[in-house]
Write an enzyme that holds these catalytic residues in place. Structure first.
Site, PDB file in Angstrom:
ATOM      1  N   GLU A  73       0.825  -1.201   0.000  1.00  0.00           N
ATOM      2  CA  GLU A  73       0.000   0.000   0.000  1.00  0.00           C
ATOM      3  C   GLU A  73       0.864   1.257   0.000  1.00  0.00           C
ATOM      4  O   GLU A  73       1.804   1.364   0.788  1.00  0.00           O
ATOM      5  CB  GLU A  73      -0.892   0.001   1.254  1.00  0.00           C
ATOM      6  N   CYS A 100      -2.665  -7.898   7.193  1.00  0.00           N
ATOM      7  CA  CYS A 100      -2.490  -6.475   7.492  1.00  0.00           C
ATOM      8  C   CYS A 100      -2.479  -6.244   9.005  1.00  0.00           C
ATOM      9  O   CYS A 100      -3.417  -6.638   9.703  1.00  0.00           O
ATOM     10  CB  CYS A 100      -3.624  -5.695   6.848  1.00  0.00           C
ATOM     11  N   LYS A 111      -3.632 -14.427   1.660  1.00  0.00           N
ATOM     12  CA  LYS A 111      -2.296 -14.062   2.152  1.00  0.00           C
ATOM     13  C   LYS A 111      -2.421 -13.848   3.657  1.00  0.00           C
ATOM     14  O   LYS A 111      -3.288 -13.088   4.099  1.00  0.00           O
ATOM     15  CB  LYS A 111      -1.838 -12.780   1.463  1.00  0.00           C
ATOM     16  N   GLY A 156       8.595 -12.813   2.758  1.00  0.00           N
ATOM     17  CA  GLY A 156       9.275 -12.152   3.865  1.00  0.00           C
ATOM     18  C   GLY A 156      10.782 -12.191   3.716  1.00  0.00           C
ATOM     19  O   GLY A 156      11.383 -13.269   3.731  1.00  0.00           O
ATOM     20  N   ARG A 202       9.769  -5.927  -0.650  1.00  0.00           N
ATOM     21  CA  ARG A 202      10.865  -4.950  -0.614  1.00  0.00           C
ATOM     22  C   ARG A 202      12.026  -5.362  -1.497  1.00  0.00           C
ATOM     23  O   ARG A 202      12.696  -4.505  -2.087  1.00  0.00           O
ATOM     24  CB  ARG A 202      11.284  -4.734   0.839  1.00  0.00           C
TER      25      ARG A 202
HETATM   26  C1  LIG Z   1       4.568  -0.188   2.984  1.00  0.00           C
HETATM   27  C2  LIG Z   1       3.974  -1.573   2.956  1.00  0.00           C
HETATM   28  C3  LIG Z   1       2.691  -1.738   2.487  1.00  0.00           C
HETATM   29  C4  LIG Z   1       2.112  -3.031   2.460  1.00  0.00           C
HETATM   30  N1  LIG Z   1       0.833  -3.184   1.962  1.00  0.00           N
HETATM   31  C5  LIG Z   1       0.275  -4.433   1.906  1.00  0.00           C
HETATM   32  C6  LIG Z   1      -1.022  -4.655   1.348  1.00  0.00           C
HETATM   33  O1  LIG Z   1      -1.702  -3.726   0.871  1.00  0.00           O
HETATM   34  N2  LIG Z   1      -1.488  -5.935   1.339  1.00  0.00           N
HETATM   35  C7  LIG Z   1      -0.773  -6.985   1.835  1.00  0.00           C
HETATM   36  O2  LIG Z   1      -1.248  -8.124   1.793  1.00  0.00           O
HETATM   37  N3  LIG Z   1       0.465  -6.811   2.331  1.00  0.00           N
HETATM   38  C8  LIG Z   1       0.998  -5.580   2.368  1.00  0.00           C
HETATM   39  N4  LIG Z   1       2.281  -5.413   2.853  1.00  0.00           N
HETATM   40  C9  LIG Z   1       3.077  -6.604   3.227  1.00  0.00           C
HETATM   41  C10 LIG Z   1       3.930  -7.070   2.013  1.00  0.00           C
HETATM   42  O3  LIG Z   1       3.102  -7.525   0.959  1.00  0.00           O
HETATM   43  C11 LIG Z   1       4.863  -8.220   2.411  1.00  0.00           C
HETATM   44  O4  LIG Z   1       4.092  -9.257   2.967  1.00  0.00           O
HETATM   45  C12 LIG Z   1       5.916  -7.781   3.444  1.00  0.00           C
HETATM   46  O5  LIG Z   1       6.507  -6.552   3.068  1.00  0.00           O
HETATM   47  C13 LIG Z   1       7.011  -8.840   3.618  1.00  0.00           C
HETATM   48  O6  LIG Z   1       7.609  -9.150   2.375  1.00  0.00           O
HETATM   49  P1  LIG Z   1       9.019  -8.494   1.889  1.00  0.00           P
HETATM   50  O7  LIG Z   1      10.023  -8.753   2.985  1.00  0.00           O
HETATM   51  O8  LIG Z   1       9.306  -9.207   0.597  1.00  0.00           O
HETATM   52  O9  LIG Z   1       8.779  -7.015   1.711  1.00  0.00           O
HETATM   53  C14 LIG Z   1       2.860  -4.152   2.907  1.00  0.00           C
HETATM   54  C15 LIG Z   1       4.172  -3.953   3.369  1.00  0.00           C
HETATM   55  C16 LIG Z   1       4.735  -2.701   3.407  1.00  0.00           C
HETATM   56  C17 LIG Z   1       6.151  -2.542   3.906  1.00  0.00           C
END
Ligand SMILES: Cc1cc2nc3c(=O)[nH]c(=O)nc-3n(C[C@H](O)[C@H](O)[C@H](O)COP(=O)(O)O)c2cc1C
Length: 318
Positions: free
Chosen positions: A9, A98, A139, A200, A224
């Protein structure tokens, strides 16, 4: 193997989905969540979150864009899923991850993981509301306070008819604190018959392989890591096909940011784009020394043209 671009988001919108899927490696993307309380929202909300609905729910590179819903009211979630599919969504994802501050269960997200029965009813209601040809996915995190209900929730999601499940390998309480606990995914993967997709901290090719060893999950979702390294998905695919890995050079990354900027300028005010470029460059600097240099130069800039001119210089420098 399936590689999915994560929903984020305020960070990964349709412009970023277009940019990142153009680099290659992704099989699907998930939109930012649409929050459903007790009514189906007007079409404009779905179209704003997923402008790709106007192009058969796909990015310009043809990658499907799964529409994500967040909410705790099964009827409202079902009605919203039905409308999203009528508008062109190729699949529906339900957010149980979330870490919302709104703790009433009606609001949805990770708080629902305290009640696997409720999780089941939401997925089942959405599954029933849309045509069988439309995948419904979910998710979740490992839990709210701890992992005690991780398996119950995963099995509830499967029993309700989900086609696949993404698990962010942390609880809500763990937030984003490293490390993600990939090993906690292994028992879920073994118990499920639907594909389990790990999520993650998969921020490099090396981490992808470490996650695979710990969890046994070949398919992953990148959040990320996709921003740090726009060619990460492509590198993972190249590695799995035993092909030579081609990291993206800084010149190509600068071009990608500049092209994305042009599209954003059609939609957003300048200040918003400046903030978004700073956000992306702050993430890129982790994996690219040139990104560090550019971030240092632009971090106090407030005029978009100045940032673009810095990027153009870098683009020419190569
Ligand atoms: C700024 C931000 C916004 C996110 N928005 C959502 C979202 O809208 N829906 C969702 O399921 N996860 C959301 N997440 C979680 C990510 O999809 C993901 O699960 C989390 O960042 C871990 O994965 P990563 O280490 O690859 O970033 C968000 C994470 C961040 C940091």
């Amino acid at each position: 193997m399936k590689l999915i671009l994560a929903p984020m988001e305020g960070v990964i919108d349709h412009h970023m989905r277009k940019a990142l899927t153009s680099v290659g490696g992704y099989d699907a993307c998930v939109t930012e969540f649409v929050r459903i309380v007790d009514l189906c929202l007007p079409d404009k909300v779905f179209n704003r979150i997923s402008p790709e609905l106007a192009q058969q729910g796909r990015t310009s590179s043809g990658i499907p864009v799964i529409l994500q819903l967040l909410g705790g009211n099964p009827e409202a979630m079902a009605a919203s899923a039905q409308r999203a599919v009528e508008l062109g969504a190729p699949a529906i994802d339900i957010n149980f991850g979330c870490p919302s501050k709104m703790v009433t269960r009606k609001m949805g997200g990770s708080v629902l993981l305290k009640e696997p029965g409720q999780v089941h009813d939401i997925v089942a209601a959405v599954r029933k509301a849309v045509d069988a040809s439309i995948p419904v996915t979910a998710k979740m995190r490992l839990g709210y306070e701890n992992d005690a209900l991780a398996l119950d929730n995963a099995l509830a999601i499967e029993a309700a008819g989900a086609a696949e499940l993404v698990v962010h390998a942390r609880t809500k309480v763990e937030g984003y604190k490293p490390p993600a606990r990939w090993e906690a995914l292994a028992p879920l993967r073994e118990a499920l018959t639907i594909p389990l997709i790990a999520n993650g901290d998969i921020t490099s090719l090396q981490n992808y392989h470490r996650c695979f060893e710990a969890s046994g999950c070949e398919s992953v979702m990148l959040g990320r890591g996709a921003l740090n390294n726009p060619s990460l998905a492509k590198q993972i695919k190249q590695s799995s096909h035993n092909e030579a890995i081609e990291p993206m050079n800084w010149r190509a990354i600068s071009s990608l940011i500049l092209a994305t900027s042009e599209k954003m300028e059609l939609d957003y005010p300048q200040e918003h784009i400046v903030r978004r470029h700073k956000q992306w460059l702050a993430m890129l600097r982790a994996a690219h020394p040139a990104g560090q240099r550019v971030f240092h130069e632009i971090r106090r800039m407030t005029v978009l043209a100045d940032i673009k001119s810095e990027l153009r210089e870098e683009e020419n420098r190569g």
